[in-house]
Design an enzyme around this catalytic site. Structure first.
Site, short mmCIF file in Angstrom:
data_model
loop_
_atom_site.label_atom_id
_atom_site.label_comp_id
_atom_site.label_asym_id
_atom_site.label_seq_id
_atom_site.Cartn_x
_atom_site.Cartn_y
_atom_site.Cartn_z
N GLU A 129 10.06 1.49 10.47
CA GLU A 129 11.09 2.50 10.25
C GLU A 129 10.38 3.84 10.34
O GLU A 129 9.59 4.19 9.47
CB GLU A 129 11.78 2.31 8.90
CG GLU A 129 13.05 3.14 8.75
CD GLU A 129 12.81 4.50 8.12
OE1 GLU A 129 12.79 5.50 8.91
OE2 GLU A 129 12.67 4.58 6.91
N CYS A 163 13.49 11.22 6.45
CA CYS A 163 13.52 10.80 7.85
C CYS A 163 14.92 10.92 8.44
O CYS A 163 15.08 11.10 9.64
CB CYS A 163 12.99 9.37 7.97
SG CYS A 163 13.80 8.18 6.89
N GLU A 212 10.00 16.30 14.67
CA GLU A 212 10.32 16.11 13.26
C GLU A 212 9.45 17.03 12.42
O GLU A 212 8.23 17.00 12.50
CB GLU A 212 10.10 14.66 12.85
CG GLU A 212 10.53 14.39 11.42
CD GLU A 212 10.35 12.94 11.01
OE1 GLU A 212 11.24 12.42 10.32
OE2 GLU A 212 9.33 12.34 11.37
N LYS A 260 0.85 -1.19 0.00
CA LYS A 260 0.00 0.00 0.00
C LYS A 260 0.88 1.24 0.00
O LYS A 260 1.52 1.57 1.00
CB LYS A 260 -0.94 0.06 1.21
CG LYS A 260 -2.05 1.11 0.98
CD LYS A 260 -2.63 1.66 2.26
CE LYS A 260 -1.85 2.81 2.83
NZ LYS A 260 -1.87 4.05 2.00
#
Length: 496
Positions: A266, A301, A400, A190
């Site tokens: 992750e 990331c 983040e 997906k």
């Protein structure tokens, strides 16, 4: 090499045929008729209406993957034969490299040069590497009692649900799909609802390469619906996810609420990049710091979003970083000269802008950038942004942002630098610049990060694993270690 002009890429874009249907059991499947609009961040215009998958489509894809695993040929093929199919996938990715790069650039705003030279190179190399590895994995036969034989074998884990984000749609899909296929698993992929098109093309090419029907299925749709259905599905044996820490928690809950499937995550990062006064080349260190945070529009990331610089060299380093930031060419992602493209969409741009406003409110100093640009194009472009006078307590230093926003913090000694670097819930990556070998080893060991780059950033290849510590996740992509996520260990004890 990429040598087409801006005009040629615009012509290609007009002629490009984009997929609209799920890829299930070796065929295009429109699903129940629901669709959603995929817009290009380069101009905000619709690209195509794509099938919007829900529980029924996920059920069909998982059923196809289950049949292909339980009774199909793929898990039972000789590993060398599986490897040859992966190599054919790599060859087809190479053959269609320009169209795939164009699709990535259109759907998520990545500069076409980066899409062609970096994203597609990574995807092609990933399938090629695991294709070559497939028949080189070995089992174990430990020495036990003289009247017994012990065998430790790796068996494919079953049906893998792979849920991947939009920032590197083909690279991160390849990091999940290729090792899973090499191990003999079947997959339901997906992609992000923002970048489904390149994944659908990957599904088509994989079938064309000779994958049996149902081995790789691609379902498009949003996370709360299609992603949740995969996470809760009792016939999914392994879940591999790359994305935010918040969504990663949902997948752990889905596993607990269903069949206790293994979940490999992750997740986010707030990576420190430490520059010491004895860095071998301060200008290179500063230039790399700027490249690292602004590459891919900061939608990384591993982006070195916290620049930790020794107070004695801070002014020089910051000056170089700001010079590089202001010199970056922002523009149409389809222009090969563009260095920084568009953020993925309006909602993400607004989120990044909210972080910038919060940094100003908390007292950080804005040195450059921070504002939307090229708004007349309809695209979601943001100027490269640099803050200094950032304190560890500020959101700029803790959360983040996933955009082209750099926070500069200063320190007085190595111990303080390590403490600042580790003062985060994340542990994905870190950088260190020093000429002292002992310092390099000591600090690298002290940093709580899955990857530490010394005197470089974002370097590596498929031989080394990638993943995080703390709330950056678990398990590893890349390298032979990725196979561990998609296999089960079986012990067989034979009494002689």
């Amino acid at each position: 090499m990429l040598d087409d002009s801006h005009e040629e890429w615009l012509r290609r874009a007009k002629a490009l045929e984009l997929p609209t249907a799920h890829r299930i059991d070796g065929a295009d499947e429109p699903g129940g008729g629901a669709t959603y609009t995929v817009r290009s961040p380069r101009d905000g215009r619709p690209l195509v209406e794509v099938a919007d998958g829900a529980t029924a489509e996920v059920d069909a894809a998982v059923a196809a993957a289950r049949r292909a695993f339980d009774s199909g040929p793929w898990p039972r093929l000789a590993p060398a034969d599986r490897g040859r199919v992966l190599l054919r996938i790599a060859d087809l990715l190479e053959t269609h490299r320009a169209d795939l790069a164009l699709t990535v650039s259109l759907e998520m705003g990545k500069p076409i040069t980066d899409a062609y030279e970096i994203e597609l190179r990574a995807a092609i190399n990933t399938f090629r590497w695991y294709g070559q590895l497939a028949d080189k994995l070995t089992d174990e036969a430990p020495h036990v009692a003289p009247d017994a034989l012990a065998l430790i074998t790796r068996e494919p884990a079953g049906v893998v649900g792979a849920v991947v984000p939009w920032n590197f749609p083909l690279t991160l899909a390849s990091w999940k799909v290729a090792p899973a296929l090499a191990a003999g698993c079947t997959v339901v992929l997906k992609p992000s609802e923002s970048s489904p098109l390149s994944a659908l093309l990957l599904g088509r090419l994989a079938d064309e390469a000779g994958l049996p029907p149902g081995v790789l299925n691609v379902v498009t749709g949003d996370g709360p619906t299609a992603g949740r259905a995969i996470g809760l599905h009792p016939d999914v044996d392994v879940l591999a996810f790359t994305g935010s820490t918040a969504v990663g928690r949902h997948f752990l809950r889905y596993a607990a609420d269903s069949n206790l499937k293994r979940v490999w995550l992750e997740l986010g990062g707030k990576s420190p990049n430490i520059i010491l006064p004895d860095a071998p080349d301060l200008d290179r260190a500063a230039t790399t710091a700027a490249w690292g945070i602004f590459f891919n529009q900061g939608e990384m990331c591993t982006a070195p979003s916290r620049l930790l610089v020794h107070r004695s060299i801070a002014d020089r380093v910051i000056e170089t970083v700001v010079e590089r930031a202001t010199a970056l060419r922002i523009g149409d992602p389809l222009d090969p000269a563009t260095e920084m493209g568009a953020l993925v969409g309006e909602s993400h741009l607004a989120r990044v802008q909210e972080h910038i406003a919060g940094g100003l409110d908390e007292g950080a100093r804005l040195l450059t950038g921070g504002v939307r640009t090229l708004a007349d194009t309809g695209g979601t472009f943001l100027e490269p942004t640099v803050f200094d006078r950032v304190e560890p307590r500020m959101r700029l230093a803790r959360e983040e942002i996933f955009g082209p926003v750099l926070s500069v913090l200063t320190f007085d000694d190595v111990a303080e630098a390590v403490a600042l670097a580790n003062a985060t819930e994340y542990g994905l990556a870190a950088g260190l610049w020093t000429s002292d070998l002992s310092t390099a080893h000591r600090v690298s060991r002290a940093l709580k990060a899955g990857t530490v780059w010394v005197n470089c950033y974002e370097e590596g290849d498929l031989t080394v694993p990638f993943g995080g510590m703390k709330q950056s996740g678990n398990g590893r992509d890349k390298s032979a270690h990725a196979i561990e996520k998609y296999t089960e260990l079986k012990t067989t004890w034979i009494q002689l």
